[in-house]
Motif scaffolding. Structure first.
Motif, PDB file in Angstrom:
ATOM      1  N   MET A  94       0.862  -1.171   0.000  1.00 42.82           N
ATOM      2  CA  MET A  94       0.000   0.000   0.000  1.00 42.82           C
ATOM      3  C   MET A  94       0.904   1.229   0.000  1.00 42.82           C
ATOM      4  O   MET A  94       1.729   1.394   0.870  1.00 42.82           O
ATOM      5  N   ASN A  95       0.729   2.069  -0.974  1.00 39.52           N
ATOM      6  CA  ASN A  95       1.545   3.270  -1.031  1.00 39.52           C
ATOM      7  C   ASN A  95       0.796   4.451  -0.416  1.00 39.52           C
ATOM      8  O   ASN A  95      -0.357   4.352  -0.014  1.00 39.52           O
ATOM      9  N   PHE A  96       1.469   5.582  -0.356  1.00 43.19           N
ATOM     10  CA  PHE A  96       0.893   6.736   0.317  1.00 43.19           C
ATOM     11  C   PHE A  96      -0.298   7.325  -0.426  1.00 43.19           C
ATOM     12  O   PHE A  96      -1.179   7.919   0.192  1.00 43.19           O
ATOM     13  N   THR A  97      -0.363   7.162  -1.736  1.00 45.94           N
ATOM     14  CA  THR A  97      -1.500   7.679  -2.491  1.00 45.94           C
ATOM     15  C   THR A  97      -2.783   6.969  -2.087  1.00 45.94           C
ATOM     16  O   THR A  97      -3.806   7.611  -1.840  1.00 45.94           O
ATOM     17  N   VAL A  98      -2.730   5.661  -1.995  1.00 52.05           N
ATOM     18  CA  VAL A  98      -3.902   4.881  -1.569  1.00 52.05           C
ATOM     19  C   VAL A  98      -4.267   5.237  -0.135  1.00 52.05           C
ATOM     20  O   VAL A  98      -5.447   5.357   0.208  1.00 52.05           O
ATOM     21  N   PHE A  99      -3.272   5.454   0.708  1.00 52.97           N
ATOM     22  CA  PHE A  99      -3.508   5.822   2.105  1.00 52.97           C
ATOM     23  C   PHE A  99      -4.267   7.147   2.186  1.00 52.97           C
ATOM     24  O   PHE A  99      -5.278   7.257   2.872  1.00 52.97           O
ATOM     25  N   PHE A 100      -3.795   8.161   1.483  1.00 53.11           N
ATOM     26  CA  PHE A 100      -4.441   9.469   1.551  1.00 53.11           C
ATOM     27  C   PHE A 100      -5.821   9.469   0.901  1.00 53.11           C
ATOM     28  O   PHE A 100      -6.729  10.152   1.369  1.00 53.11           O
ATOM     29  N   ILE A 101      -6.004   8.686  -0.143  1.00 50.24           N
ATOM     30  CA  ILE A 101      -7.325   8.584  -0.764  1.00 50.24           C
ATOM     31  C   ILE A 101      -8.307   7.893   0.177  1.00 50.24           C
ATOM     32  O   ILE A 101      -9.456   8.326   0.316  1.00 50.24           O
ATOM     33  N   SER A 102      -7.868   6.847   0.869  1.00 53.10           N
ATOM     34  CA  SER A 102      -8.770   6.149   1.781  1.00 53.10           C
ATOM     35  C   SER A 102      -9.110   7.015   2.993  1.00 53.10           C
ATOM     36  O   SER A 102     -10.261   7.030   3.446  1.00 53.10           O
ATOM     37  N   ILE A 103      -8.154   7.762   3.511  1.00 57.88           N
ATOM     38  CA  ILE A 103      -8.431   8.634   4.648  1.00 57.88           C
ATOM     39  C   ILE A 103      -9.330   9.788   4.221  1.00 57.88           C
ATOM     40  O   ILE A 103     -10.269  10.159   4.938  1.00 57.88           O
ATOM     41  N   GLY A 104      -9.088  10.347   3.057  1.00 52.36           N
ATOM     42  CA  GLY A 104      -9.955  11.414   2.550  1.00 52.36           C
ATOM     43  C   GLY A 104     -11.366  10.927   2.295  1.00 52.36           C
ATOM     44  O   GLY A 104     -12.346  11.625   2.606  1.00 52.36           O
ATOM     45  N   SER A 105     -11.496   9.734   1.756  1.00 49.85           N
ATOM     46  CA  SER A 105     -12.828   9.163   1.521  1.00 49.85           C
ATOM     47  C   SER A 105     -13.552   8.907   2.833  1.00 49.85           C
ATOM     48  O   SER A 105     -14.747   9.179   2.957  1.00 49.85           O
ATOM     49  N   ALA A 106     -12.836   8.371   3.807  1.00 45.54           N
ATOM     50  CA  ALA A 106     -13.453   8.133   5.115  1.00 45.54           C
ATOM     51  C   ALA A 106     -13.891   9.440   5.749  1.00 45.54           C
ATOM     52  O   ALA A 106     -14.973   9.523   6.338  1.00 45.54           O
ATOM     53  N   PHE A 107     -13.077  10.483   5.621  1.00 46.70           N
ATOM     54  CA  PHE A 107     -13.437  11.786   6.175  1.00 46.70           C
ATOM     55  C   PHE A 107     -14.705  12.324   5.521  1.00 46.70           C
ATOM     56  O   PHE A 107     -15.609  12.805   6.208  1.00 46.70           O
ATOM     57  N   LEU A 108     -14.803  12.215   4.203  1.00 51.30           N
ATOM     58  CA  LEU A 108     -15.998  12.697   3.508  1.00 51.30           C
ATOM     59  C   LEU A 108     -17.232  11.874   3.872  1.00 51.30           C
ATOM     60  O   LEU A 108     -18.322  12.426   4.065  1.00 51.30           O
ATOM     61  N   ILE A 109     -17.072  10.567   3.998  1.00 55.15           N
ATOM     62  CA  ILE A 109     -18.210   9.718   4.374  1.00 55.15           C
ATOM     63  C   ILE A 109     -18.669  10.044   5.786  1.00 55.15           C
ATOM     64  O   ILE A 109     -19.864  10.159   6.046  1.00 55.15           O
ATOM     65  N   TYR A 110     -17.708  10.210   6.703  1.00 54.99           N
ATOM     66  CA  TYR A 110     -18.076  10.585   8.066  1.00 54.99           C
ATOM     67  C   TYR A 110     -18.775  11.934   8.094  1.00 54.99           C
ATOM     68  O   TYR A 110     -19.751  12.124   8.823  1.00 54.99           O
ATOM     69  N   ALA A 111     -18.285  12.903   7.313  1.00 53.33           N
ATOM     70  CA  ALA A 111     -18.904  14.234   7.299  1.00 53.33           C
ATOM     71  C   ALA A 111     -20.331  14.169   6.763  1.00 53.33           C
ATOM     72  O   ALA A 111     -21.243  14.799   7.311  1.00 53.33           O
ATOM     73  N   VAL A 112     -20.552  13.379   5.719  1.00 56.79           N
ATOM     74  CA  VAL A 112     -21.904  13.239   5.166  1.00 56.79           C
ATOM     75  C   VAL A 112     -22.822  12.538   6.161  1.00 56.79           C
ATOM     76  O   VAL A 112     -23.966  12.950   6.358  1.00 56.79           O
ATOM     77  N   LEU A 113     -22.322  11.490   6.809  1.00 54.88           N
ATOM     78  CA  LEU A 113     -23.144  10.787   7.798  1.00 54.88           C
ATOM     79  C   LEU A 113     -23.499  11.681   8.983  1.00 54.88           C
ATOM     80  O   LEU A 113     -24.631  11.654   9.472  1.00 54.88           O
ATOM     81  N   HIS A 114     -22.539  12.474   9.433  1.00 50.63           N
ATOM     82  CA  HIS A 114     -22.834  13.390  10.528  1.00 50.63           C
ATOM     83  C   HIS A 114     -23.788  14.500  10.090  1.00 50.63           C
ATOM     84  O   HIS A 114     -24.607  14.961  10.879  1.00 50.63           O
ATOM     85  N   ARG A 115     -23.702  14.915   8.849  1.00 48.72           N
ATOM     86  CA  ARG A 115     -24.618  15.929   8.331  1.00 48.72           C
ATOM     87  C   ARG A 115     -26.034  15.365   8.222  1.00 48.72           C
ATOM     88  O   ARG A 115     -27.013  16.044   8.546  1.00 48.72           O
ATOM     89  N   LEU A 116     -26.147  14.119   7.767  1.00 52.60           N
ATOM     90  CA  LEU A 116     -27.461  13.493   7.658  1.00 52.60           C
ATOM     91  C   LEU A 116     -28.092  13.238   9.019  1.00 52.60           C
ATOM     92  O   LEU A 116     -29.323  13.196   9.135  1.00 52.60           O
ATOM     93  N   SER A 117     -27.261  13.073  10.035  1.00 52.48           N
ATOM     94  CA  SER A 117     -27.809  12.868  11.378  1.00 52.48           C
ATOM     95  C   SER A 117     -28.041  14.187  12.105  1.00 52.48           C
ATOM     96  O   SER A 117     -28.249  14.199  13.311  1.00 52.48           O
ATOM     97  N   LYS A 118     -28.002  15.280  11.364  1.00 54.37           N
ATOM     98  CA  LYS A 118     -28.351  16.618  11.851  1.00 54.37           C
ATOM     99  C   LYS A 118     -27.408  17.151  12.925  1.00 54.37           C
ATOM    100  O   LYS A 118     -27.832  17.873  13.822  1.00 54.37           O
ATOM    101  N   ASN A 119     -26.135  16.804  12.849  1.00 50.54           N
ATOM    102  CA  ASN A 119     -25.158  17.393  13.756  1.00 50.54           C
ATOM    103  C   ASN A 119     -24.872  18.820  13.339  1.00 50.54           C
ATOM    104  O   ASN A 119     -24.895  19.153  12.151  1.00 50.54           O
ATOM    105  N   LYS A 120     -24.584  19.665  14.314  1.00 50.47           N
ATOM    106  CA  LYS A 120     -24.345  21.069  14.006  1.00 50.47           C
ATOM    107  C   LYS A 120     -23.004  21.298  13.337  1.00 50.47           C
ATOM    108  O   LYS A 120     -22.865  22.198  12.521  1.00 50.47           O
ATOM    109  N   ARG A 121     -22.016  20.497  13.684  1.00 48.43           N
ATOM    110  CA  ARG A 121     -20.665  20.651  13.118  1.00 48.43           C
ATOM    111  C   ARG A 121     -20.206  19.320  12.528  1.00 48.43           C
ATOM    112  O   ARG A 121     -19.434  18.580  13.158  1.00 48.43           O
ATOM    113  N   PRO A 122     -20.646  18.983  11.317  1.00 45.58           N
ATOM    114  CA  PRO A 122     -20.314  17.655  10.779  1.00 45.58           C
ATOM    115  C   PRO A 122     -18.837  17.483  10.444  1.00 45.58           C
ATOM    116  O   PRO A 122     -18.301  16.385  10.590  1.00 45.58           O
ATOM    117  N   VAL A 123     -18.162  18.538  10.023  1.00 44.34           N
ATOM    118  CA  VAL A 123     -16.744  18.406   9.675  1.00 44.34           C
ATOM    119  C   VAL A 123     -15.909  18.173  10.932  1.00 44.34           C
ATOM    120  O   VAL A 123     -14.998  17.344  10.938  1.00 44.34           O
TER     121      VAL A 123
END
Length: 86
Positions: free
Chosen positions: A1-30
């Motif tokens: 696993m190289n660093f490109t895959v690492f950063f893409i997976s962490i960025g994807s997880a961050f975006l998924i978490y932000a969307v899930l927190h936004r859908l659950s009506k959190n005030k600060r999803p990011v």
């Protein structure tokens, strides 16, 4: 696993978490998404720092770091369980 895959997976997880927190009506999803990822890093660091006292050791690699950041505390727990059985 190289660093490109690492950063893409962490960025994807961050975006998924932000969307899930936004859908659950959190005030600060990011911020909540950042804290979700940070909790996984803190759990992995806690396991690494206490390995001298407990004898439980997880090797630090890109795979364990990715699983802990994407999976959070349950990801670290799964890594510990797999380390126990295999």
């Amino acid at each position: 696993m190289n660093f490109t895959v690492f950063f893409i997976s962490i960025g994807s997880a961050f975006l998924i978490y932000a969307v899930l927190h936004r859908l659950s009506k959190n005030k600060r999803p990011v911020l909540r998404a950042f804290l979700s990822i940070l909790s996984g890093a803190a759990a992995l660091a806690a396991v690494d720092l206490t390995s001298v006292f407990t004898g439980v050791y997880l090797p630090l690699s890109l795979l364990t770091l990715t699983v802990s950041l994407v999976g959070g505390i349950p990801g670290v727990t799964a890594l510990l369980a797999l380390n126990l059985f295999f």
